[in-house]
Scaffold this motif. Structure first.
Motif, PDB file in Angstrom:
ATOM      1  N   ALA A  32       0.752  -1.393  -0.015  1.00 23.25           N
ATOM      2  CA  ALA A  32      -0.055  -0.042   0.096  1.00 23.25           C
ATOM      3  C   ALA A  32       0.818   1.342   0.007  1.00 23.25           C
ATOM      4  N   SER A  33       1.892   1.249   0.833  1.00 22.41           N
ATOM      5  CA  SER A  33       2.879   2.500   0.514  1.00 22.41           C
ATOM      6  C   SER A  33       3.379   2.682  -0.535  1.00 22.41           C
ATOM      7  N   VAL A  34       3.800   1.672  -1.089  1.00 23.26           N
ATOM      8  CA  VAL A  34       4.770   1.724  -2.546  1.00 23.26           C
ATOM      9  C   VAL A  34       3.902   2.494  -3.312  1.00 23.26           C
ATOM     10  N   ALA A  35       2.490   2.071  -3.470  1.00 31.61           N
ATOM     11  CA  ALA A  35       1.584   2.865  -4.537  1.00 31.61           C
ATOM     12  C   ALA A  35       1.324   4.346  -4.222  1.00 31.61           C
ATOM     13  N   ASN A  44      13.733   5.023  -7.410  1.00 24.31           N
ATOM     14  CA  ASN A  44      14.767   4.445  -6.592  1.00 24.31           C
ATOM     15  C   ASN A  44      13.880   4.515  -5.268  1.00 24.31           C
ATOM     16  N   LEU A  45      12.897   5.310  -4.693  1.00 23.98           N
ATOM     17  CA  LEU A  45      12.422   5.459  -3.527  1.00 23.98           C
ATOM     18  C   LEU A  45      11.552   4.206  -3.445  1.00 23.98           C
ATOM     19  N   ARG A  46      10.631   4.200  -4.219  1.00 23.50           N
ATOM     20  CA  ARG A  46       9.684   2.974  -4.350  1.00 23.50           C
ATOM     21  C   ARG A  46      10.224   1.481  -4.231  1.00 23.50           C
ATOM     22  N   GLN A  47      11.514   1.593  -4.911  1.00 18.31           N
ATOM     23  CA  GLN A  47      12.034   0.392  -5.046  1.00 18.31           C
ATOM     24  C   GLN A  47      12.961  -0.109  -3.809  1.00 18.31           C
ATOM     25  N   SER A  48      13.129   0.964  -2.953  1.00 16.67           N
ATOM     26  CA  SER A  48      13.952   0.620  -1.805  1.00 16.67           C
ATOM     27  C   SER A  48      12.983   0.081  -0.579  1.00 16.67           C
ATOM     28  N   ALA A  49      11.613  -0.081  -0.797  1.00 20.85           N
ATOM     29  CA  ALA A  49      10.884  -0.522   0.336  1.00 20.85           C
ATOM     30  C   ALA A  49      10.980  -1.852   0.570  1.00 20.85           C
ATOM     31  N   GLN A  50      11.145  -2.173   1.985  1.00 24.18           N
ATOM     32  CA  GLN A  50      11.338  -3.435   2.390  1.00 24.18           C
ATOM     33  C   GLN A  50      10.561  -3.943   3.743  1.00 24.18           C
ATOM     34  N   VAL A  51      10.146  -5.151   3.721  1.00 25.46           N
ATOM     35  CA  VAL A  51       9.786  -5.452   4.814  1.00 25.46           C
ATOM     36  C   VAL A  51      10.762  -6.149   6.043  1.00 25.46           C
ATOM     37  N   HIS A  83       4.118  16.487  -6.220  1.00 26.02           N
ATOM     38  CA  HIS A  83       4.666  15.122  -6.557  1.00 26.02           C
ATOM     39  C   HIS A  83       3.878  15.018  -7.993  1.00 26.02           C
ATOM     40  N   PRO A  84       4.531  15.718  -9.215  1.00 25.31           N
ATOM     41  CA  PRO A  84       3.915  15.782 -10.453  1.00 25.31           C
ATOM     42  C   PRO A  84       3.754  14.239 -11.122  1.00 25.31           C
ATOM     43  N   ARG A  85       4.599  13.335 -10.792  1.00 30.55           N
ATOM     44  CA  ARG A  85       4.741  12.158 -11.291  1.00 30.55           C
ATOM     45  C   ARG A  85       3.940  11.011 -10.488  1.00 30.55           C
ATOM     46  N   GLY A  86       3.395  11.435  -9.662  1.00 29.93           N
ATOM     47  CA  GLY A  86       2.702  10.825  -8.722  1.00 29.93           C
ATOM     48  C   GLY A  86       3.201  10.308  -7.258  1.00 29.93           C
ATOM     49  N   GLY A  87       2.242   9.925  -6.488  1.00 27.16           N
ATOM     50  CA  GLY A  87       2.652   9.717  -4.867  1.00 27.16           C
ATOM     51  C   GLY A  87       2.387  11.047  -4.052  1.00 27.16           C
ATOM     52  N   GLN A  88       2.838  10.788  -2.829  1.00 20.69           N
ATOM     53  CA  GLN A  88       2.172  11.973  -1.892  1.00 20.69           C
ATOM     54  C   GLN A  88       3.166  11.788  -0.529  1.00 20.69           C
TER      55      GLN A  88
END
Length: 115
Positions: A32-35, A44-51, A83-88
């Motif tokens: 949910a957070s990556v979206a 890179n920020l989205r790709q760095s998410a980890q449990v 965040h013009p390319r998406g996200g918040q």
């Protein structure tokens, strides 16, 4: 009727169920957070998410971490940024809050599944 209850076995089942539940719940929050994470220029920020599951004896914790980038905390906290390319902003906090009941149910189900 005789009830033979082994407390150590019950304790272990609860701890193991909680550990599995916390990991599964963290995976829901991660997705949910990556979206919601700002896309930026590289993603890179989205790709760095980890449990991050952690269990030490009877202590069970876990979470989601965004790793290795110097601007992560600021990107999360800065509510005035565009965040013009998406996200918040508050992408991780929002994902946690929006999924709180689902996360609690996942953990309960894993604990109960051991019995």
């Amino acid at each position: 009727m005789t009830l033979n209850l082994k407390i150590s076995q019950v304790r272990n089942q609860v701890i193991n169920g909680a550990a599995a539940g916390v990991t599964s719940a963290a995976q829901v929050i991660e997705a949910a957070s990556v979206a919601l994470t700002p896309l930026g220029e590289t993603g890179n920020l989205r790709q760095s998410a980890q449990v991050i599951p952690v269990s030490k004896g009877s202590e069970v914790t876990g979470g989601v971490r965004y790793d290795g980038l110097p601007y992560i905390r600021r990107q999360h906290e800065e509510t005035t940024w565009n965040h013009p390319r998406g996200g918040q902003a508050k992408y991780l906090e929002t994902a946690r809050n929006d999924n709180a009941e689902r996360v609690a149910q996942i953990i309960r189900n894993h604990i109960a599944g051991g019995f």
